[in-house]
Write a protein that holds these residues in place. Sequence first.
Motif, mmCIF file in Angstrom:
data_model
loop_
_atom_site.group_PDB
_atom_site.id
_atom_site.type_symbol
_atom_site.label_atom_id
_atom_site.label_comp_id
_atom_site.label_asym_id
_atom_site.label_seq_id
_atom_site.Cartn_x
_atom_site.Cartn_y
_atom_site.Cartn_z
ATOM 1 N N GLY A 17 1.010 -0.824 0.089
ATOM 2 C CA GLY A 17 0.086 0.022 -0.034
ATOM 3 C C GLY A 17 0.622 1.380 0.159
ATOM 4 N N VAL A 18 2.306 0.980 -0.074
ATOM 5 C CA VAL A 18 3.396 2.245 -0.138
ATOM 6 C C VAL A 18 2.731 3.138 -1.631
ATOM 7 C CG1 VAL A 18 4.982 3.280 -0.247
ATOM 8 C CG2 VAL A 18 4.699 0.857 1.179
ATOM 9 N N ALA A 19 2.442 4.550 -0.972
ATOM 10 C CA ALA A 19 2.436 5.546 -2.225
ATOM 11 C C ALA A 19 1.265 5.265 -3.500
ATOM 12 C CB ALA A 19 3.252 5.068 -3.045
ATOM 13 N N THR A 20 0.785 6.222 -4.525
ATOM 14 C CA THR A 20 -0.080 6.109 -5.182
ATOM 15 C C THR A 20 -0.265 4.783 -5.687
ATOM 16 O OG1 THR A 20 0.402 8.208 -5.724
ATOM 17 C CG2 THR A 20 -1.576 7.431 -7.053
ATOM 18 N N VAL A 21 0.894 4.310 -5.993
ATOM 19 C CA VAL A 21 0.720 3.116 -6.957
ATOM 20 C C VAL A 21 -0.027 1.215 -5.767
ATOM 21 C CG1 VAL A 21 2.911 2.192 -6.270
ATOM 22 C CG2 VAL A 21 1.772 1.201 -8.284
ATOM 23 N N GLY A 22 0.147 1.740 -4.329
ATOM 24 C CA GLY A 22 -0.017 0.967 -3.713
ATOM 25 C C GLY A 22 -1.404 1.281 -3.524
ATOM 26 N N LEU A 23 -1.432 2.153 -2.920
ATOM 27 C CA LEU A 23 -3.228 3.005 -2.748
ATOM 28 C C LEU A 23 -3.933 1.681 -4.176
ATOM 29 C CD1 LEU A 23 -3.647 6.174 -1.703
ATOM 30 C CD2 LEU A 23 -3.649 4.080 -0.536
ATOM 31 N N VAL A 24 -4.137 2.117 -5.463
ATOM 32 C CA VAL A 24 -4.190 1.222 -6.387
ATOM 33 C C VAL A 24 -4.369 -0.085 -6.325
ATOM 34 C CG1 VAL A 24 -4.048 0.917 -8.708
ATOM 35 C CG2 VAL A 24 -4.213 3.269 -8.359
ATOM 36 N N VAL A 25 -3.265 -0.484 -6.312
ATOM 37 C CA VAL A 25 -3.162 -2.250 -5.960
ATOM 38 C C VAL A 25 -3.729 -2.184 -4.622
ATOM 39 C CG1 VAL A 25 -1.768 -3.791 -5.764
ATOM 40 C CG2 VAL A 25 -0.912 -2.071 -6.715
ATOM 41 N N THR A 26 -3.508 -2.425 -3.671
ATOM 42 C CA THR A 26 -4.543 -2.779 -2.387
ATOM 43 C C THR A 26 -6.006 -2.488 -2.416
ATOM 44 O OG1 THR A 26 -4.182 -1.278 -0.794
ATOM 45 C CG2 THR A 26 -2.560 -2.375 -0.937
ATOM 46 N N SER A 27 -6.674 -1.068 -3.494
ATOM 47 C CA SER A 27 -8.012 -0.864 -3.395
ATOM 48 C C SER A 27 -8.893 -2.739 -4.100
ATOM 49 C CB SER A 27 -8.439 -0.007 -3.720
ATOM 50 O OG SER A 27 -7.980 0.708 -5.813
ATOM 51 N N GLN A 28 -7.966 -3.050 -5.355
ATOM 52 C CA GLN A 28 -8.251 -4.263 -6.161
ATOM 53 C C GLN A 28 -9.326 -4.936 -5.406
ATOM 54 O OE1 GLN A 28 -9.306 -2.463 -8.881
ATOM 55 N NE2 GLN A 28 -7.326 -1.157 -7.978
ATOM 56 N N ASP A 29 -10.161 -5.764 -6.142
ATOM 57 C CA ASP A 29 -10.663 -7.243 -5.298
ATOM 58 C C ASP A 29 -9.267 -8.216 -4.925
ATOM 59 O OD1 ASP A 29 -10.616 -8.877 -7.963
ATOM 60 O OD2 ASP A 29 -12.288 -6.907 -8.303
ATOM 61 N N PRO A 30 -8.829 -9.471 -4.730
ATOM 62 C CA PRO A 30 -8.410 -10.396 -4.917
ATOM 63 C C PRO A 30 -7.989 -10.829 -6.276
ATOM 64 C CG PRO A 30 -9.669 -10.913 -2.911
ATOM 65 C CD PRO A 30 -10.575 -9.709 -3.599
ATOM 66 N N GLU A 31 -9.098 -11.140 -7.164
ATOM 67 C CA GLU A 31 -8.730 -11.780 -8.305
ATOM 68 C C GLU A 31 -7.604 -10.832 -9.203
ATOM 69 O OE1 GLU A 31 -11.712 -11.392 -7.065
ATOM 70 O OE2 GLU A 31 -11.571 -13.987 -7.122
ATOM 71 N N THR A 32 -8.362 -8.960 -9.254
ATOM 72 C CA THR A 32 -7.614 -8.241 -9.935
ATOM 73 C C THR A 32 -6.061 -7.877 -9.299
ATOM 74 O OG1 THR A 32 -9.405 -6.977 -10.362
ATOM 75 C CG2 THR A 32 -7.652 -5.854 -11.012
ATOM 76 N N VAL A 33 -5.955 -8.403 -8.478
ATOM 77 C CA VAL A 33 -4.106 -8.267 -7.724
ATOM 78 C C VAL A 33 -4.143 -9.742 -8.518
ATOM 79 C CG1 VAL A 33 -2.924 -8.555 -5.494
ATOM 80 C CG2 VAL A 33 -4.578 -6.995 -5.826
ATOM 81 N N ALA A 34 -4.322 -10.412 -8.113
ATOM 82 C CA ALA A 34 -3.817 -11.054 -9.329
ATOM 83 C C ALA A 34 -3.652 -10.908 -11.041
ATOM 84 C CB ALA A 34 -4.255 -12.892 -8.999
#
Length: 287
Positions: free
Chosen positions: A230-247
């Motif tokens: 969840g670090v920085a803007t890219v971290g906010l983007v990644v951690t806000s997604q559902d598990p399938e999208t993160v995968a």
Amino acid sequence: MTSSQHETPLQRDATEAFDAAERSMWKGRTEAYAGSFARLCAHPVEALLDAAGVGADTRVLDVGTGTGTAAVAARARGARVSAVDADAGMVAAARARGIDARTAGLPELPYSDGEFDAVVGNFVLNHVGRPRTALAELHRLLRPGGRIAVTTWSARRGAGQDPLGRACEAGGAVPPPYLPRLDPVQDWPRTPQGLAQLLDGAGFVASEAAELAWDHRAGVEEWWSGAAGGVATVGLVVTSQDPETVARIRREYDRLSAEHTVAEGQFGPSAHRAARLGTATVGLRRP
């Protein structure tokens, strides 16, 4: 009259939303930051301290100290160091390294007028909603003839950072609505000249700025750990997604990162023209 008093209600709301999003973005991220992007951010520290004239017995304030990297480097030069950060976790990390750090955020800091010979801020201006007001506060804390040195990110990302953004797009990530967005009225031209003018506008003199460049090699997992943490803007983007999208993002990241791998698990140079360094002086008062 401060710049905040000139704001319309909508501008004030936008600025307060930006600051709130920044506070939320960094809360609880100390370990994730220390294990990922902290090394990248450390590269300009020595140039930052040189530009501010930090040496033995210099009274220096490190603003937005994070885990204390610049403060520790200033102490190694024999400076008398104080530090602040808006995040309590970062302050605790800096204190654990022996730094006199306090929890405080721009644009209001708990120090007296003219208390410092030098102020340094390593990638802090891009995290405040009112950069001009923040610089005016730092001007207040410097003695006549004191120096300030700050770094801000360049708009151009390095090769190692690029796969993260591309992987989010390819993986179908939808940016959350609470990403920090600086009000355009508060923004400044993201060029060396723009940074120098920003310093001039806060009352500094002899302001100048230049591009910094360095090579930074980091492991594929090191880059990913910052985003996944969840670090920085890219971290906010990644951690806000559902598990399938993160995968999906991770699969795309692994594929794209191969374009920049120069050794097993290591990216090549990842920061080209990555930052700007601005320096300025507090004008001497006439008798």
